[in-house]
Design a protein around this motif. Structure first.
Motif, PDB file in Angstrom:
ATOM      1  N   PHE A  40       0.859  -1.184   0.000  1.00  0.00           N
ATOM      2  CA  PHE A  40       0.000   0.000   0.000  1.00  0.00           C
ATOM      3  C   PHE A  40       0.896   1.236   0.000  1.00  0.00           C
ATOM      4  CE2 PHE A  40      -2.861   3.240   1.432  1.00  0.00           C
ATOM      5  CZ  PHE A  40      -4.145   2.809   1.111  1.00  0.00           C
ATOM      6  N   TYR A  41       0.710   2.098  -1.003  1.00  0.00           N
ATOM      7  CA  TYR A  41       1.490   3.326  -1.131  1.00  0.00           C
ATOM      8  C   TYR A  41       0.615   4.509  -0.712  1.00  0.00           C
ATOM      9  CZ  TYR A  41       4.579   0.375  -3.953  1.00  0.00           C
ATOM     10  OH  TYR A  41       5.420  -0.634  -4.391  1.00  0.00           O
ATOM     11  N   GLU A  42       1.064   5.260   0.293  1.00  0.00           N
ATOM     12  CA  GLU A  42       0.295   6.401   0.768  1.00  0.00           C
ATOM     13  C   GLU A  42       1.201   7.616   0.960  1.00  0.00           C
ATOM     14  OE1 GLU A  42      -0.421   6.264   5.380  1.00  0.00           O
ATOM     15  OE2 GLU A  42      -0.974   4.299   4.571  1.00  0.00           O
ATOM     16  N   PRO A  43       0.700   8.819   0.608  1.00  0.00           N
ATOM     17  CA  PRO A  43       1.529  10.019   0.758  1.00  0.00           C
ATOM     18  C   PRO A  43       1.534  10.508   2.207  1.00  0.00           C
ATOM     19  CG  PRO A  43      -0.612  10.620  -0.114  1.00  0.00           C
ATOM     20  CD  PRO A  43      -0.610   9.110  -0.008  1.00  0.00           C
ATOM     21  N   VAL A  62       3.572  -1.374   3.785  1.00  0.00           N
ATOM     22  CA  VAL A  62       3.123   0.002   3.639  1.00  0.00           C
ATOM     23  C   VAL A  62       4.324   0.883   3.316  1.00  0.00           C
ATOM     24  CG1 VAL A  62       1.970   1.968   4.709  1.00  0.00           C
ATOM     25  CG2 VAL A  62       1.227  -0.360   5.261  1.00  0.00           C
ATOM     26  N   VAL A  63       4.209   1.634   2.237  1.00  0.00           N
ATOM     27  CA  VAL A  63       5.246   2.584   1.835  1.00  0.00           C
ATOM     28  C   VAL A  63       4.664   3.989   1.957  1.00  0.00           C
ATOM     29  CG1 VAL A  63       6.711   3.407  -0.046  1.00  0.00           C
ATOM     30  CG2 VAL A  63       6.329   0.942   0.260  1.00  0.00           C
ATOM     31  N   VAL A  64       5.224   4.781   2.864  1.00  0.00           N
ATOM     32  CA  VAL A  64       4.811   6.165   3.029  1.00  0.00           C
ATOM     33  C   VAL A  64       5.814   7.033   2.265  1.00  0.00           C
ATOM     34  CG1 VAL A  64       4.360   8.045   4.652  1.00  0.00           C
ATOM     35  CG2 VAL A  64       3.825   5.671   5.299  1.00  0.00           C
ATOM     36  N   TYR A  65       5.333   7.811   1.316  1.00  0.00           N
ATOM     37  CA  TYR A  65       6.231   8.620   0.494  1.00  0.00           C
ATOM     38  C   TYR A  65       5.954  10.109   0.695  1.00  0.00           C
ATOM     39  CZ  TYR A  65       2.220   8.713  -2.784  1.00  0.00           C
ATOM     40  OH  TYR A  65       0.985   8.874  -3.349  1.00  0.00           O
ATOM     41  N   PRO A  66       6.966  10.958   0.524  1.00  0.00           N
ATOM     42  CA  PRO A  66       6.757  12.395   0.693  1.00  0.00           C
ATOM     43  C   PRO A  66       5.731  12.927  -0.304  1.00  0.00           C
ATOM     44  CG  PRO A  66       9.100  11.862   0.602  1.00  0.00           C
ATOM     45  CD  PRO A  66       8.359  10.631   0.186  1.00  0.00           C
ATOM     46  N   ALA A  67       4.908  13.854   0.133  1.00  0.00           N
ATOM     47  CA  ALA A  67       3.921  14.467  -0.756  1.00  0.00           C
ATOM     48  C   ALA A  67       4.603  15.572  -1.565  1.00  0.00           C
ATOM     49  CB  ALA A  67       2.751  15.002   0.043  1.00  0.00           C
ATOM     50  N   THR A  68       5.512  15.137  -2.417  1.00  0.00           N
ATOM     51  CA  THR A  68       6.295  16.029  -3.268  1.00  0.00           C
ATOM     52  C   THR A  68       6.420  15.398  -4.644  1.00  0.00           C
ATOM     53  OG1 THR A  68       8.387  14.953  -2.696  1.00  0.00           O
ATOM     54  CG2 THR A  68       7.671  16.787  -1.273  1.00  0.00           C
ATOM     55  N   PRO A  69       6.796  16.180  -5.649  1.00  0.00           N
ATOM     56  CA  PRO A  69       7.017  15.579  -6.974  1.00  0.00           C
ATOM     57  C   PRO A  69       8.067  14.474  -6.944  1.00  0.00           C
ATOM     58  CG  PRO A  69       6.844  17.957  -7.174  1.00  0.00           C
ATOM     59  CD  PRO A  69       6.863  17.651  -5.696  1.00  0.00           C
ATOM     60  N   GLU A  70       9.096  14.661  -6.123  1.00  0.00           N
ATOM     61  CA  GLU A  70      10.127  13.630  -6.017  1.00  0.00           C
ATOM     62  C   GLU A  70       9.563  12.363  -5.380  1.00  0.00           C
ATOM     63  OE1 GLU A  70      10.405  16.745  -4.932  1.00  0.00           O
ATOM     64  OE2 GLU A  70      11.768  17.550  -6.465  1.00  0.00           O
ATOM     65  N   LEU A  72       6.494  11.358  -5.471  1.00  0.00           N
ATOM     66  CA  LEU A  72       5.627  10.730  -6.467  1.00  0.00           C
ATOM     67  C   LEU A  72       6.456   9.919  -7.464  1.00  0.00           C
ATOM     68  CD1 LEU A  72       2.519  10.883  -7.017  1.00  0.00           C
ATOM     69  CD2 LEU A  72       3.062  12.559  -8.791  1.00  0.00           C
ATOM     70  N   ARG A  73       7.553  10.515  -7.925  1.00  0.00           N
ATOM     71  CA  ARG A  73       8.404   9.817  -8.897  1.00  0.00           C
ATOM     72  C   ARG A  73       9.055   8.570  -8.309  1.00  0.00           C
ATOM     73  NH1 ARG A  73       9.547  15.228 -10.608  1.00  0.00           N
ATOM     74  NH2 ARG A  73      11.402  15.337  -9.265  1.00  0.00           N
ATOM     75  N   SER A  74       9.177   8.529  -6.987  1.00  0.00           N
ATOM     76  CA  SER A  74       9.810   7.366  -6.362  1.00  0.00           C
ATOM     77  C   SER A  74       8.890   6.149  -6.297  1.00  0.00           C
ATOM     78  CB  SER A  74      10.291   7.722  -4.954  1.00  0.00           C
ATOM     79  OG  SER A  74       9.201   7.851  -4.041  1.00  0.00           O
ATOM     80  N   VAL A  75       7.578   6.378  -6.307  1.00  0.00           N
ATOM     81  CA  VAL A  75       6.650   5.242  -6.139  1.00  0.00           C
ATOM     82  C   VAL A  75       5.945   4.829  -7.418  1.00  0.00           C
ATOM     83  CG1 VAL A  75       6.276   5.681  -3.685  1.00  0.00           C
ATOM     84  CG2 VAL A  75       4.755   6.765  -5.372  1.00  0.00           C
ATOM     85  N   ILE A  76       5.825   5.730  -8.382  1.00  0.00           N
ATOM     86  CA  ILE A  76       5.127   5.366  -9.621  1.00  0.00           C
ATOM     87  C   ILE A  76       5.772   4.167 -10.309  1.00  0.00           C
ATOM     88  CG2 ILE A  76       4.729   6.147 -11.994  1.00  0.00           C
ATOM     89  CD1 ILE A  76       3.777   8.803 -10.864  1.00  0.00           C
TER      90      ILE A  76
END
Length: 366
Positions: A40-43, A62-70, A72-76
């Motif tokens: 599950f990927y969540e910002p 669960v992968v929590v990623y920064p709510a930034t363009p970077e 986003l690019r890390s999880v797509i």
């Protein structure tokens, strides 16, 4: 063989400003034992990570990623690792870019799914917007799943070019929502739990605040984020965000608990919120605003009280003694345990995914 799911949603770990959390948890927890490895990927958005209800569970990465363009690019690109790629509605950060990016990154043999947890609102948003990214991508997806909406939503999505649309309704996870002892903090004549949202507020005023004004000698309790500055009668206790760990006590303590649908869900029908099943699973006496399709889930007058306006709410409360409230709550509990658990929904989803994966394989082999 274990099948991998990449699920991009708002948040699995936090219900803070995130009504879909219990839906995600219920569906995915019950689905995992059917042979799925789920990520599950969540910002990291809306301060949710500082209001976690749970830590990462054993049944889901669960992968929590920064709510930034970077971020986003890390999880797509991770979508390319999965057999099933799901983009849910209402992630809350760069939704259009996330939808387009994950579906483009998915492998050719992967099943690509748009999972709409607020279909009536989504359909209203894209109505008349010919350039909306979802309109453009829908015909190339394999499947649309929805949180609810029934025949009107199915017909609308098919008319927009979706190959198929299947509602997967909310349900009960009996391991998390169940009867508990009453809690003095939540004792009241009527309780309502829901965040303050623009297309719900008018209905809260009618179905909750007006009855409180009509019954000034009775205590009403209002839970959820955003209500602190809302003008309410003095007999309304505003208690703010209620974590999921306290939902059972909240549901078990008032004489009755109220469900109020958002405008779009009420007008579409067939959209029971998670709160309906949480309350029924706790054995609460549930009162709900009227909407088409309620009888698919609970029988009016026997397992749920259905009200049309604030006057109905006040009248129903005046006639509701503890014995009848208990009987309604127990009848609802029996019904949802029999017909509406997430284990049952997971069997349905597993069958849906199995058919979609088989179809995809046959198409590639042809």
């Amino acid at each position: 063989m274990t099948k991998k799911i990449a699920f991009y949603g708002s948040s699995l770990l936090s219900s803070y400003w995130n009504g879909a959390a219990t839906y995600y948890r219920g569906i995915l927890r019950a689905l995992a034992p059917h042979g799925y490895e789920i990520t599950f990927y969540e910002p990291d958005a809306f301060d949710r990570q500082s209001h976690r209800d749970i830590e990462p569970p054993p049944w889901c990465n669960v992968v929590v990623y920064p709510a930034t363009p970077e971020g986003l690019r890390s999880v797509i690109p991770k979508a390319a690792l999965a057999d099933v790629v799901v983009k849910a509605s209402g992630v809350g950060f760069a939704d259009d870019e996330l939808l387009a990016g994950t579906m483009a990154a998915a492998r050719g043999d992967a099943v690509r799914i748009w999972w709409d947890v607020d279909a009536p609102a989504t359909l209203a948003e894209i109505d008349g917007d010919a350039g909306h990214v979802l309109r453009r991508i829908l015909p190339d997806l394999d499947l649309v799943l929805t949180y609810g909406g029934g025949p009107p939503v199915v017909a609308a999505y098919r008319s927009l070019g979706a190959p198929d649309c299947i509602p997967v309704y909310n349900a009960l996870d009996p391991s998390t929502h169940h009867p508990v002892q009453q809690d003095g903090r939540f004792e009241a004549e009527l309780g309502f739990l829901g965040n303050r949202l623009p297309d719900r507020e008018r209905r809260v005023e009618e179905f909750f605040i007006r009855p409180a004004a009509l019954m000034p000698d009775h205590r009403f309790i209002l839970g959820g984020s955003g209500w602190a500055d809302k003008d309410c009668p003095r007999n309304v206790a505003k208690i703010g965000h209620v974590p999921t760990s306290a939902h059972n006590a909240f549901n078990c303590s008032p004489r009755a608990v109220l469900n109020i649908n958002r405008d779009s869900m009420a007008s579409t029908g067939f959209s029971p919120p998670t709160r309906v099943f949480e309350a029924a699973g706790a054995g609460a006496c549930l009162m709900t605003d009227a909407w088409t399709g309620i009888e698919m889930f609970l029988t009016p007058g026997e397992e749920v009280l259905v009200v049309r306006d604030g006057t109905d709410v006040a009248e129903a409360l005046r006639m509701l003694d503890p014995v009848r409230a208990h009987a309604i709550g127990q009848a609802a509990l029996r019904r949802v345990l029999k017909e509406h658990t997430y284990d049952q929904r997971a069997i349905e989803v597993d069958q849906i995914l199995g058919r979609a994966l088989a179809t995809k394989s046959e198409e590639l082999a042809a």
